[in-house]
Design an enzyme around this catalytic site. Structure first.
Site, mmCIF file in Angstrom:
data_model
loop_
_atom_site.group_PDB
_atom_site.id
_atom_site.type_symbol
_atom_site.label_atom_id
_atom_site.label_comp_id
_atom_site.label_asym_id
_atom_site.label_seq_id
_atom_site.Cartn_x
_atom_site.Cartn_y
_atom_site.Cartn_z
ATOM 1 N N PRO A 5 0.667 -1.250 0.038
ATOM 2 C CA PRO A 5 0.159 -0.069 -0.140
ATOM 3 C C PRO A 5 1.022 1.472 -0.124
ATOM 4 C CG PRO A 5 -0.637 -1.384 1.923
ATOM 5 C CD PRO A 5 0.469 -1.935 1.078
ATOM 6 N N GLU A 6 0.266 2.220 -0.934
ATOM 7 C CA GLU A 6 0.986 3.450 -0.724
ATOM 8 C C GLU A 6 0.065 4.628 -0.300
ATOM 9 O OE1 GLU A 6 3.009 4.336 -4.615
ATOM 10 O OE2 GLU A 6 3.090 2.188 -4.997
#
Ligand SMILES: [Zn+2]
Length: 288
Positions: A2-3
């Protein structure tokens, strides 16, 4: 992994059930996350009010009435799930195949359950006194928030001046700008029409003053992150919004994971190269 947009999406999903709510009970089913969950974790959380749920880079920060801040990171495969059918006072356990990876469950006094699921266990949870947050090693080295007011072309140029690394490497460096990873670096560079192979120092003059490239890059970074948050993040492997639904932004990738497909701008072929062991996707004719 996840960013920033995925983490922000999770934050927005959890805020309605956590903010202003009291934590009634905490169940830790597996203490072995990336770092072991401290022995006093439950005791320091139970009975506390969540004053606010914020985000710094890829960390979620829950401000507690005790003066502690609960730091949470999704790692590679972590996700949160909000129990919907929970009634006040009843501890609700959702039955699903993946419950063996439910490592931490927060039972809120308002009846909601917030479950942290993480098959690979690279996620983390840690309590830090608010007064010591500025010295917290996990946060201290982080660069500016790309959607924050202080992040601009001058700041980005200053961080890149004299850097011999590629733009791809510079933007992936959490000390230069926080929260970006492979996907959004590729997408931002495409929007800015800059090659991922270009030397990072070429967005500044020799004194560190930003040029037009730095301006375009900052605009592109902000725009792609905003669009991605709007779409609920990108669901490639494990990302789910807190209500279990998928993000949509993966359908809007212009270059990422599109090797050999036509460039949306020039119809040329999108190319994949490997930089620092990670795939980079870009259009060699549009990005210089
Ligand atoms: Zn192109």
């Amino acid at each position: 992994m996840p960013e920033l947009p995925e983490v922000e999406t999770v934050r927005r999903g959890l805020a309605p059930v956590m903010e202003g709510a009291r934590i009634a009970k905490v169940e830790v089913r597996h203490r072995g996350l990336r770092w072991p969950i401290a022995k006093d974790f439950e005791k320091r959380l139970e009975g506390m009010l969540v004053d606010g749920l914020g985000r710094r880079a890829k960390y979620l920060l829950a401000d507690l009435s005790s003066g502690d801040v609960l730091l949470m990171h999704l790692g590679m495969s972590g996700s949160f799930r909000v129990g919907k059918d929970a009634k006040p006072g009843v501890y609700y356990h959702e039955r699903s195949k993946s419950t063996s990876h439910d490592h931490v469950v927060f039972h809120m006094a308002n009846g909601a359950t917030v479950t942290f699921n993480d098959p690979r266990r690279f996620g983390s949870m840690k309590l830090v006194p608010r007064a010591k947050l500025a010295q917290e090693p996990l946060l201290r080295a982080l660069g500016p928030e790309p959607l924050g007011n202080e992040f601009d072309a001058a700041m980005l140029a200053k961080a890149c001046v004299g850097k011999k690394t590629s733009l791809k490497a510079a933007l992936s460096d959490q000390r230069v700008v926080a929260g970006l990873g492979n996907i959004y670096v590729c997408e931002a560079l495409f929007r800015a029409r800059l090659s991922p192979k270009r030397r990072a120092s070429t967005i500044a003059d020799r004194h560190g003053k930003p040029n037009e490239r730095a301006e375009k890059l900052v605009d592109a970074i902000r725009a792609v992150l905003k669009d991605a948050i709007e779409a609920g993040g990108s669901s490639l492997r494990d990302h789910r919004r807190a209500d279990g639904s998928l993000g949509d932004f993966q359908h809007n990738f212009q270059v990422y994971d599109r090797e050999g497909e036509p460039c949306p701008n020039c119809k040329g072929k999108i190319k994949r190269i490997v930089q620092a062991g990670r795939s980079t996707f870009y259009c060699p004719s549009c990005q210089k």
